[in-house]
Scaffold this motif. Structure first.
Motif, PDB file in Angstrom:
ATOM      1  N   ASN A 231       0.890  -1.089  -0.305  1.00 46.89           N
ATOM      2  CA  ASN A 231      -0.304  -0.275  -0.102  1.00 46.89           C
ATOM      3  C   ASN A 231       0.631   0.710   0.057  1.00 46.89           C
ATOM      4  O   ASN A 231       0.517   1.498  -0.444  1.00 46.89           O
ATOM      5  CB  ASN A 231      -1.313  -0.079   1.169  1.00 46.89           C
ATOM      6  N   ALA A 232       1.752   1.294   1.037  1.00 52.08           N
ATOM      7  CA  ALA A 232       2.643   2.394   1.054  1.00 52.08           C
ATOM      8  C   ALA A 232       3.416   2.668  -0.201  1.00 52.08           C
ATOM      9  O   ALA A 232       3.403   3.811  -1.272  1.00 52.08           O
ATOM     10  CB  ALA A 232       3.719   2.536   1.803  1.00 52.08           C
ATOM     11  N   LEU A 233       3.419   1.378  -1.422  1.00 46.13           N
ATOM     12  CA  LEU A 233       4.554   1.381  -2.565  1.00 46.13           C
ATOM     13  C   LEU A 233       3.570   1.733  -3.249  1.00 46.13           C
ATOM     14  O   LEU A 233       3.858   3.187  -4.906  1.00 46.13           O
ATOM     15  CB  LEU A 233       5.097   0.386  -3.263  1.00 46.13           C
ATOM     16  N   ARG A 234       2.339   1.434  -3.557  1.00 42.31           N
ATOM     17  CA  ARG A 234       1.234   2.403  -4.421  1.00 42.31           C
ATOM     18  C   ARG A 234       0.990   3.809  -4.165  1.00 42.31           C
ATOM     19  O   ARG A 234       1.052   4.452  -5.491  1.00 42.31           O
ATOM     20  CB  ARG A 234      -0.103   1.497  -4.329  1.00 42.31           C
ATOM     21  N   PHE A 235       1.021   3.680  -3.258  1.00 45.34           N
ATOM     22  CA  PHE A 235       0.484   5.409  -3.054  1.00 45.34           C
ATOM     23  C   PHE A 235       1.867   6.457  -3.173  1.00 45.34           C
ATOM     24  O   PHE A 235       2.173   7.398  -3.768  1.00 45.34           O
ATOM     25  CB  PHE A 235       0.593   5.361  -1.164  1.00 45.34           C
ATOM     26  N   LEU A 236       3.415   5.888  -2.595  1.00 40.47           N
ATOM     27  CA  LEU A 236       4.333   6.684  -3.241  1.00 40.47           C
ATOM     28  C   LEU A 236       4.315   6.846  -4.926  1.00 40.47           C
ATOM     29  O   LEU A 236       4.828   7.617  -5.552  1.00 40.47           O
ATOM     30  CB  LEU A 236       5.880   5.215  -2.861  1.00 40.47           C
ATOM     31  N   GLU A 237       3.742   5.774  -5.513  1.00 39.70           N
ATOM     32  CA  GLU A 237       3.879   6.599  -7.459  1.00 39.70           C
ATOM     33  C   GLU A 237       2.840   6.928  -7.372  1.00 39.70           C
ATOM     34  O   GLU A 237       3.267   8.029  -8.946  1.00 39.70           O
ATOM     35  CB  GLU A 237       3.491   4.528  -7.898  1.00 39.70           C
TER      36      GLU A 237
END
Length: 276
Positions: A231-237
């Motif tokens: 979820n954090a990596l998707r948000f980062l994108e």
């Protein structure tokens, strides 16, 4: 809880909703195939299995986050729930949810877990879901919970625990190798004073609690970290603000580090229930 933890939760609440959803705690994965939201509710259910509740009971939720567990417990049993937190942002969100639901039986206020302001023997259950680790003085927390519990009431808590103490040389070497992780972990998770299950149990017994029930559920909660990281990596994108992007990247890395500590048997996750 400390001022440092209050300041931390003020800053990260909005981002944690992106990464964790409405439940700021680990999930319980019975099969490993559950969604994060379902596992979070199952975690509440697992801790409730160590309790005895009905509609006539009153619950104190210490470190209530944005109210996820408090609302679930009320909806499940019909009992009254008071949630306290040192985060004004979290309490404001929880109060807004309570108004939207028209739920007068679930109330929230900003309060210190060590001096909560409630009269003696007010509650049938004190619920502490991942809110003990920011508190250094665990004995003071135990005494305050004991004070506000009715005779025959229960304390139910779950949190990160230390499973293995590293010898000095190994611990020093581990700290040097993982220096960056040690430095940014407090930035990601906030202040932490993590104890062993044995030490927590000793403190509860010294306070006067009896009939302790202890469960190590490390293997069931570990998949949570994968979900949070993704979820954090998707948000980062998609995040535009530099500070938010930096925190999301650190959060994802911290999930990987904690996952390793779980695999190595150094850290874990436990549940405790105790009777007054």
């Amino acid at each position: 809880m400390t001022r440092d933890s209050a300041a931390h939760y003020q800053k990260v609440t909005a981002l944690w909703r992106e990464f964790m959803g409405d439940h700021f705690h680990f999930g319980y994965f019975r099969t490993g195939e559950e969604s994060l939201s379902q596992a979070a509710l199952d975690m509440v259910e697992e801790l409730l299995r160590l309790c005895e509740l009905d509609a006539n009971h009153r619950v104190l939720d210490v470190g209530c986050g944005i109210g996820g567990a408090a609302f679930y417990i009320h909806e499940r049993y019909g009992c009254a729930v008071d949630g306290i937190s040192n985060s004004e942002v979290g309490v404001r969100i929880a109060e807004g949810s309570s108004r939207e639901r028209g739920c007068d039986a679930v109330r929230f206020k900003v309060a210190d877990a060590l001096r909560n302001g409630f009269p003696d023997e007010t509650f049938d259950l004190v619920w502490i879901m991942e809110a003990s680790h920011p508190i250094e003085d665990k004995a003071a927390l135990s005494r305050e919970c004991f004070r506000v519990l009715k005779k025959g009431g229960r304390l139910a808590m779950c949190d990160l625990v230390q499973l293995r103490t590293l010898p000095f040389r190994e611990g020093l070497r581990n700290m040097v190798v993982n220096l960056r992780d040690f430095l940014f972990a407090p930035k990601v998770w906030g202040p932490a004073h993590i104890s062993t299950l044995g030490k927590l149990c000793d403190i509860l017994v010294d306070t006067g609690f009896t009939d302790l029930r202890v469960v190590n559920v490390t293997d069931k909660v570990t998949p949570t970290l994968k979900h949070w990281r993704e979820n954090a990596l998707r948000f980062l994108e998609r995040a535009g603000e530099k500070a938010s992007r930096r925190y999301a990247a650190d959060f994802a890395r911290a999930c990987t580090s904690l996952e390793k500590a779980f695999r190595d048997g150094v850290m874990g996750y436990g549940m405790i229930s105790a009777l007054k």
